[in-house]
Scaffold this motif. Sequence first.
Motif, PDB file in Angstrom:
ATOM      1  N   ALA A 158      -0.218   6.640 -11.007  1.00  0.00           N
ATOM      2  CA  ALA A 158      -1.227   5.583 -11.041  1.00  0.00           C
ATOM      3  C   ALA A 158      -2.485   5.988 -10.278  1.00  0.00           C
ATOM      4  O   ALA A 158      -3.497   5.301 -10.352  1.00  0.00           O
ATOM      5  CB  ALA A 158      -0.659   4.290 -10.451  1.00  0.00           C
ATOM      6  N   LEU A 159      -2.427   7.103  -9.559  1.00  0.00           N
ATOM      7  CA  LEU A 159      -3.548   7.530  -8.721  1.00  0.00           C
ATOM      8  C   LEU A 159      -4.310   8.715  -9.308  1.00  0.00           C
ATOM      9  O   LEU A 159      -5.519   8.824  -9.131  1.00  0.00           O
ATOM     10  CB  LEU A 159      -3.040   7.902  -7.324  1.00  0.00           C
ATOM     11  CG  LEU A 159      -2.191   6.854  -6.608  1.00  0.00           C
ATOM     12  CD1 LEU A 159      -1.712   7.398  -5.276  1.00  0.00           C
ATOM     13  CD2 LEU A 159      -2.955   5.557  -6.443  1.00  0.00           C
ATOM     14  N   PHE A 160      -3.574   9.599  -9.987  1.00  0.00           N
ATOM     15  CA  PHE A 160      -4.170  10.818 -10.536  1.00  0.00           C
ATOM     16  C   PHE A 160      -3.612  11.063 -11.931  1.00  0.00           C
ATOM     17  O   PHE A 160      -2.454  10.787 -12.193  1.00  0.00           O
ATOM     18  CB  PHE A 160      -3.834  12.035  -9.655  1.00  0.00           C
ATOM     19  CG  PHE A 160      -4.302  11.891  -8.240  1.00  0.00           C
ATOM     20  CD1 PHE A 160      -5.623  12.117  -7.908  1.00  0.00           C
ATOM     21  CD2 PHE A 160      -3.415  11.508  -7.243  1.00  0.00           C
ATOM     22  CE1 PHE A 160      -6.060  11.961  -6.605  1.00  0.00           C
ATOM     23  CE2 PHE A 160      -3.839  11.356  -5.930  1.00  0.00           C
ATOM     24  CZ  PHE A 160      -5.159  11.583  -5.613  1.00  0.00           C
ATOM     25  N   ARG A 161      -4.440  11.616 -12.795  1.00  0.00           N
ATOM     26  CA  ARG A 161      -3.998  11.967 -14.142  1.00  0.00           C
ATOM     27  C   ARG A 161      -4.279  13.458 -14.353  1.00  0.00           C
ATOM     28  O   ARG A 161      -5.411  13.919 -14.186  1.00  0.00           O
ATOM     29  CB  ARG A 161      -4.741  11.133 -15.186  1.00  0.00           C
ATOM     30  CG  ARG A 161      -4.204  11.372 -16.596  1.00  0.00           C
ATOM     31  CD  ARG A 161      -4.758  10.398 -17.616  1.00  0.00           C
ATOM     32  NE  ARG A 161      -4.395   9.031 -17.239  1.00  0.00           N
ATOM     33  CZ  ARG A 161      -5.256   8.013 -17.224  1.00  0.00           C
ATOM     34  NH1 ARG A 161      -6.508   8.197 -17.563  1.00  0.00           N
ATOM     35  NH2 ARG A 161      -4.854   6.807 -16.874  1.00  0.00           N
ATOM     36  N   LEU A 162      -3.206  14.164 -14.729  1.00  0.00           N
ATOM     37  CA  LEU A 162      -3.314  15.586 -15.044  1.00  0.00           C
ATOM     38  C   LEU A 162      -3.204  15.743 -16.550  1.00  0.00           C
ATOM     39  O   LEU A 162      -2.568  14.926 -17.222  1.00  0.00           O
ATOM     40  CB  LEU A 162      -2.191  16.359 -14.347  1.00  0.00           C
ATOM     41  CG  LEU A 162      -2.107  16.192 -12.834  1.00  0.00           C
ATOM     42  CD1 LEU A 162      -0.858  16.874 -12.286  1.00  0.00           C
ATOM     43  CD2 LEU A 162      -3.343  16.741 -12.159  1.00  0.00           C
ATOM     44  N   ASP A 163      -3.794  16.800 -17.107  1.00  0.00           N
ATOM     45  CA  ASP A 163      -3.751  17.033 -18.549  1.00  0.00           C
ATOM     46  C   ASP A 163      -2.298  17.136 -19.023  1.00  0.00           C
ATOM     47  O   ASP A 163      -1.558  18.008 -18.555  1.00  0.00           O
ATOM     48  CB  ASP A 163      -4.500  18.321 -18.875  1.00  0.00           C
ATOM     49  CG  ASP A 163      -4.674  18.532 -20.369  1.00  0.00           C
ATOM     50  OD1 ASP A 163      -3.880  17.976 -21.163  1.00  0.00           O
ATOM     51  OD2 ASP A 163      -5.606  19.258 -20.748  1.00  0.00           O
ATOM     52  N   PRO A 164      -1.875  16.259 -19.932  1.00  0.00           N
ATOM     53  CA  PRO A 164      -0.486  16.290 -20.410  1.00  0.00           C
ATOM     54  C   PRO A 164      -0.092  17.634 -21.040  1.00  0.00           C
ATOM     55  O   PRO A 164       1.075  18.005 -21.017  1.00  0.00           O
ATOM     56  CB  PRO A 164      -0.420  15.175 -21.450  1.00  0.00           C
ATOM     57  CG  PRO A 164      -1.631  14.338 -21.232  1.00  0.00           C
ATOM     58  CD  PRO A 164      -2.654  15.191 -20.538  1.00  0.00           C
ATOM     59  N   ALA A 165      -1.060  18.377 -21.589  1.00  0.00           N
ATOM     60  CA  ALA A 165      -0.765  19.661 -22.218  1.00  0.00           C
ATOM     61  C   ALA A 165      -0.208  20.670 -21.217  1.00  0.00           C
ATOM     62  O   ALA A 165       0.496  21.607 -21.602  1.00  0.00           O
ATOM     63  CB  ALA A 165      -2.015  20.227 -22.879  1.00  0.00           C
ATOM     64  N   ALA A 166      -0.471  20.485 -19.929  1.00  0.00           N
ATOM     65  CA  ALA A 166       0.020  21.404 -18.902  1.00  0.00           C
ATOM     66  C   ALA A 166       1.499  21.163 -18.596  1.00  0.00           C
ATOM     67  O   ALA A 166       2.157  22.010 -17.997  1.00  0.00           O
ATOM     68  CB  ALA A 166      -0.813  21.281 -17.628  1.00  0.00           C
TER      69      ALA A 166
ATOM     70  N   ALA B  34       0.831  -1.206   0.000  1.00  0.00           N
ATOM     71  CA  ALA B  34       0.000   0.000   0.000  1.00  0.00           C
ATOM     72  C   ALA B  34       0.866   1.257   0.000  1.00  0.00           C
ATOM     73  O   ALA B  34       0.578   2.219  -0.726  1.00  0.00           O
ATOM     74  CB  ALA B  34      -0.932  -0.001   1.210  1.00  0.00           C
ATOM     75  N   VAL B  35       1.938   1.261   0.777  1.00  0.00           N
ATOM     76  CA  VAL B  35       2.843   2.407   0.810  1.00  0.00           C
ATOM     77  C   VAL B  35       3.522   2.575  -0.547  1.00  0.00           C
ATOM     78  O   VAL B  35       3.651   3.691  -1.058  1.00  0.00           O
ATOM     79  CB  VAL B  35       3.870   2.249   1.956  1.00  0.00           C
ATOM     80  CG1 VAL B  35       4.978   3.294   1.845  1.00  0.00           C
ATOM     81  CG2 VAL B  35       3.167   2.365   3.311  1.00  0.00           C
ATOM     82  N   ALA B  36       3.926   1.478  -1.159  1.00  0.00           N
ATOM     83  CA  ALA B  36       4.559   1.541  -2.483  1.00  0.00           C
ATOM     84  C   ALA B  36       3.607   2.149  -3.512  1.00  0.00           C
ATOM     85  O   ALA B  36       4.023   2.920  -4.380  1.00  0.00           O
ATOM     86  CB  ALA B  36       5.014   0.151  -2.919  1.00  0.00           C
ATOM     87  N   ARG B  37       2.322   1.809  -3.415  1.00  0.00           N
ATOM     88  CA  ARG B  37       1.333   2.389  -4.343  1.00  0.00           C
ATOM     89  C   ARG B  37       1.235   3.896  -4.155  1.00  0.00           C
ATOM     90  O   ARG B  37       1.080   4.641  -5.120  1.00  0.00           O
ATOM     91  CB  ARG B  37      -0.039   1.762  -4.117  1.00  0.00           C
ATOM     92  CG  ARG B  37      -0.173   0.365  -4.637  1.00  0.00           C
ATOM     93  CD  ARG B  37      -1.562  -0.139  -4.334  1.00  0.00           C
ATOM     94  NE  ARG B  37      -1.752  -1.480  -4.806  1.00  0.00           N
ATOM     95  CZ  ARG B  37      -2.649  -2.316  -4.305  1.00  0.00           C
ATOM     96  NH1 ARG B  37      -3.416  -1.946  -3.291  1.00  0.00           N
ATOM     97  NH2 ARG B  37      -2.784  -3.522  -4.799  1.00  0.00           N
ATOM     98  N   LEU B  38       1.282   4.353  -2.898  1.00  0.00           N
ATOM     99  CA  LEU B  38       1.213   5.791  -2.628  1.00  0.00           C
ATOM    100  C   LEU B  38       2.416   6.528  -3.207  1.00  0.00           C
ATOM    101  O   LEU B  38       2.348   7.732  -3.455  1.00  0.00           O
ATOM    102  CB  LEU B  38       1.132   6.054  -1.119  1.00  0.00           C
ATOM    103  CG  LEU B  38      -0.207   5.779  -0.451  1.00  0.00           C
ATOM    104  CD1 LEU B  38      -0.093   5.948   1.054  1.00  0.00           C
ATOM    105  CD2 LEU B  38      -1.290   6.696  -1.010  1.00  0.00           C
ATOM    106  N   GLN B  39       3.502   5.834  -3.419  1.00  0.00           N
ATOM    107  CA  GLN B  39       4.702   6.448  -3.967  1.00  0.00           C
ATOM    108  C   GLN B  39       4.653   6.554  -5.491  1.00  0.00           C
ATOM    109  O   GLN B  39       5.622   6.999  -6.104  1.00  0.00           O
ATOM    110  CB  GLN B  39       5.943   5.659  -3.530  1.00  0.00           C
ATOM    111  CG  GLN B  39       6.187   5.753  -2.039  1.00  0.00           C
ATOM    112  CD  GLN B  39       7.298   4.845  -1.558  1.00  0.00           C
ATOM    113  OE1 GLN B  39       7.533   3.781  -2.116  1.00  0.00           O
ATOM    114  NE2 GLN B  39       7.978   5.270  -0.514  1.00  0.00           N
TER     115      GLN B  39
END
Length: 141
Positions: free
Chosen positions: A39-47, A30-35
Amino acid sequence: MIELQAPAADLVGFEHAAKRDEDKAQYAKAVARLQQPDALFRLDPAAGCKLTQQALQAAKEDHDHDHDKAASEHDEHHDEAGHADLGAMYTYTCATPAKLNGLEATLFAVYPSLEKLSVQGILPTGQTAAELTPSANKLSW
């Protein structure tokens, strides 16, 4: 900056101290996933946003309740009922912040027991709030 706080039960599968080897392995996973915020959030690649800093806020495995204020703020979070929280803070620097106009929460696929995510945001144009779910996991601003 994105800050995530969630009950340990949703991220690890339990809230008790990890004593057995099986629990310790599950906690480490679980800690490894938080790192891995990609894999948890996707931001607009154009930014053109790049992760520049991250800090985990993980419950101590020994659940030592004799800690000072700084340790309690950064190492172990409990609510009044004694439920442990885990979390992380992710800081991004964006090349073109004007093109950052939303967020997709992909963590529902990583943590299937999560049912909803309450989002509060502070933006140059004001504040925003939303509740995201596995079927409605995008926030635009």
